[in-house]
Enzyme design. Structure first.
Site, PDB file in Angstrom:
ATOM      1  CB  SER A  65      -2.455  -2.689  -4.164  1.00  0.00           C
ATOM      2  OG  SER A  65      -3.528  -3.178  -3.382  1.00  0.00           O
ATOM      3  CG  HIS A 112      -5.245  -6.135  -6.532  1.00  0.00           C
ATOM      4  ND1 HIS A 112      -4.347  -7.145  -6.256  1.00  0.00           N
ATOM      5  CD2 HIS A 112      -5.020  -5.188  -5.572  1.00  0.00           C
ATOM      6  CE1 HIS A 112      -3.619  -6.829  -5.208  1.00  0.00           C
ATOM      7  NE2 HIS A 112      -4.014  -5.640  -4.769  1.00  0.00           N
TER       8      HIS A 112
END
Length: 386
Positions: free
Chosen positions: A145, A197
């Protein structure tokens, strides 16, 4: 023509069409991540502390391999499924823009820089004298991610869209899209790495602003790799896209244009660029004069400098130049109108074909081969399905 072709296509057919339209590198990364998860599931491997990105271990023992193993491993079926479903459309779009080899190099670069940003932020927050948060250096992170967040920023910048949809519920300005996703995932999902992230977003913006330009090779580098005999089998694959064959829009950062497009974070417009949070798009300049003065490499595409010497044009010459420019401008406008009309017609016919259930890429190729004739394009598409 068969009526109601959309309802006739089964789920397996649609999945096969969707997967066959996925380019080589995107499908390859998806298969690798899925295969690694299945292998870990079958052999019962769950020692993620050995392969995850752990800032303390990466810094103290110089375990650089964690930069890349942490990207390929996932902790659960839902984790790998959600990441790959998000990655496939992003990777497909970027691979068609950049080419397969360039995208592979980009993902390697993003995995490296994400880990470096992760290390820097973790140690700065953990050892700051005001409010230290020590657990960040011992936080174990895995998953693709972080690279996906970088690709979201890059694809949004290259597409030039003004707004992006959040799960189809509401739209947000494109420059805030990645930040809104970052906040939503923290509230909607548990056990999510905020720092992983965030590092991906920082790497994406660094790439789009040109901070990585000196790390990016020119097109000849990718072309030379594509010419390797050991890769000839891959290059001949239908989904493999050459770096010179992508449908590029926007401006891809590269080392060769660092002197032409310097980083917008270090130029004189720092405050203005910080307020926009997204890199500004540059337009190319067409040189119309037959005799050009030597240009300053810092300011490409400009005319004479204030210190240039030469005779000033007479009033008659100025009037003739003005009429010539006016005529050329009218010609360009007429050509642009014709091209715009042709583009609108092509897009309308393409939308009709997609609405009939044909895959967009195949419909676009068939319509181009049919010179814009939708009936001929339908016959081509139907023959391919048969």
């Amino acid at each position: 023509m068969r009526p109601n072709i959309i309802t006739e296509a089964g789920i397996s057919t649609r999945l096969n069409q969707w997967w066959s339209s996925t380019p080589f590198i995107t499908s390859g990364v998806t298969i690798i991540c899925a295969a690694i998860y299945l292998a870990c599931l079958l052999i019962g491997y769950d020692s993620y502390s050995e392969i995850c990105f752990l800032p303390s271990a990466a810094a103290s023992h110089f375990q650089v391999y964690r930069f890349y193993t942490s990207v390929l491993f996932h902790g659960s079926l839902l984790h790998v499924l959600f990441n790959m479903l998000t990655f496939v459309p992003l990777g497909t779009e970027l691979e068609r823009i950049m080419g397969s080899v360039r995208l592979l190099f980009l993902m390697f670069l993003l995995a490296t820089t994400n880990a470096i940003f992760h290390l820097i932020v973790a140690f700065l927050v953990a050892y700051n004298p005001i409010y230290p948060v020590s657990y960040l250096v011992n936080e174990c992170s895995i998953g693709f991610s972080g690279v996906i967040f970088s690709m979201i920023v890059i694809e949004t910048s290259l597409s030039g869209v003004q707004y992006r949809s959040i799960f189809g519920l509401f739209n947000v300005p494109a420059k805030w899209y990645a930040w809104v996703l970052l906040i939503l995932f923290q509230f909607l999902a548990s056990n999510v790495s905020l720092l992983g992230h965030l590092s991906g977003i920082l790497s994406g913006f660094a790439y789009t602003y040109g901070l990585f330009n000196y790390l990016l090779p020119g097109p000849s580098f990718y072309s030379s790799i594509e010419g390797w005999s050991v890769l000839s089998v891959c290059v001949r694959r239908p989904g493999f896209i050459l770096c010179t064959g992508g449908t590029t829009y926007g401006q891809l950062p590269t080392h060769s244009n660092t002197s032409i497009a310097p980083s917008s974070l270090i130029n004189g417009n720092f405050l203005r660029n910080i307020s926009s949070w997204m890199p500004s798009r540059q337009s190319s300049t067409i040189q119309t004069s037959s005799t050009q003065e030597q240009e300053d490499p810092r300011f490409p595409g400009r005319g004479r400098t204030l210190a240039s010497t030469g005779t000033e044009p007479t009033a008659r010459e100025s009037s003739a130049n003005l009429h010539a420019r006016h005529a050329a401008l009218n010609t360009v406008r007429a050509d642009a109108t014709v091209i715009a009309d042709q583009t609108d017609t092509f897009d309308e016919e393409l939308k009709k074909l997609v609405g009939m259930g044909f895959e967009k890429t195949q419909a676009e190729v068939a319509l181009a081969a049919a010179d814009g004739d939708p009936n001929v394009a339908i016959e081509i598409l139907m023959s391919q399905q048969d």
